[in-house]
Design an enzyme around this catalytic site. Sequence first.
Site, short mmCIF file in Angstrom:
data_model
loop_
_atom_site.label_atom_id
_atom_site.label_comp_id
_atom_site.label_asym_id
_atom_site.label_seq_id
_atom_site.Cartn_x
_atom_site.Cartn_y
_atom_site.Cartn_z
N TRP A 191 65.56 7.51 -2.36
CA TRP A 191 65.14 6.22 -2.91
C TRP A 191 64.71 5.32 -1.75
O TRP A 191 65.41 5.20 -0.74
CB TRP A 191 66.31 5.61 -3.67
N ASP A 272 75.95 7.45 -3.84
CA ASP A 272 75.19 6.46 -4.60
C ASP A 272 75.09 7.00 -6.02
O ASP A 272 74.44 8.02 -6.27
CB ASP A 272 73.79 6.28 -3.99
N LYS A 308 70.99 1.25 -15.39
CA LYS A 308 70.43 2.27 -16.27
C LYS A 308 71.32 2.57 -17.47
O LYS A 308 70.87 2.52 -18.62
CB LYS A 308 70.17 3.56 -15.47
#
Length: 452
Positions: A191, A272, A308
């Site tokens: 990311w 993460d 999310k």
Amino acid sequence: MASMTILSLASATPSTSPCPPKKEIGGLSFGQTLRKDGGDIFLKGKSANRVTMAVAAINTSRFEGVTMAPPDPILGVSDAFRADTNDLKLNLGVGAYRTEELQPYVLKVVKKVENLMLEKGDNKEYLPIEGLAAFNKATAELMFGADSPVIREGRVATVQGLSGTGSLRLAAAFIQRYFPDAKALISSPTWGNHKNIFNDARVFFSEYRYYDPKTVGLDFDGMIADIKAAPDGSFVLLHGCAHNPTGIDPTPEQWEKIADVIQEKNHIPFFDVAYQGFASGSLDEDASSVRLFVERGMEILVAQSYSKNLGLYAERIGAINGEKPVEEARTPMYSNPPVHGARIVANVVGDPTLFSEWKEEMQLMAGRIKGVRQKLFDNLSEKDKSGKDWSFILRQIGMFSYTGLNKAQSDNMTNKWHVYMTKDGRISLAGLSLAKCEYLADAIIDSFHNVS
């Protein structure tokens, strides 16, 4: 079970330095405004005539050396998409869930909880520095499991952060303060903000191999070799599930081997976890990689996000987990985190009925993404007569798929087919509908075979 120690999260940022002394120019402090009698004009609101001082001719701003930050590539994709007037256009760049009608979605359970909160009339007072206690308890139990020994024995400290990004930044500042000589390892690719976060925190990092373009899969041997080669005691940043941007996760057997090497090298795993429950539809399954390391008694850091799985994108709700320190020294990056989203999480997780409703909605969202992933694969396999194997799409998981398209091919997707995506070939399946799968398959086949 082996004894577990999770790193202390106390004091994640150096204290603010004192203001630098004023520059002296001709005996005067630079920027000071004086009266004719030598006094400061800002005295108890009294005004006075200013003295014209020819100290130096300043024709340029003192901020001229400040460079503009590079534009966010994802926001650029969205801007270009909005400007496109073609009816066939598709925005597959943004990592946000969309319905089958390609509209933003607010979870029903979130709306229900917000109404309950409104009826209850909670105040808007500041939270403690570490965040909402009920949120911290709920989020730790979600990640480690309510029956986990580390939860039962009270060995986890959870600090509420500004979603996943802010939680990662807190952890990076913690590393810089307490492990200034430590090296961080991040996957290649990863990311985009991971690099920015470590750079801003002044944490030195290097990359470990992850993606194999030949197989459009995991370069497991390269990953293991690079983790072995890193200096002992390095922080290894791992995507807990649904690797961004590739959608490629290690198998359970590969996770065991990764844990072996990290343990042998005395590295510190730094997870993460941005998609717990949103990738597979199961909160437990998506946390299995983290729990594997915890069961081995390894020191860990875990960043979490609720953007999310609860659709709380703009609420900026997340957390960083680590060892519960004996003595807490607090020098935070901000005085307290936001309360609204934290109360939503605490209320959803804390009520058995609402919790069940949330899990059902997560399964529906994850199921929709799995459905378009399968349909895209079916359309590619049916339409592409070259014999190319597209099965890597099914081996990927989560909202993203790494298509294997290069920059020129990705440009063709946009310029010819009006499909907006990042230039590394990543597409967000959360922005795809079943009705658009065939069109997208045509675009991918044309771009792959006709653009070098």
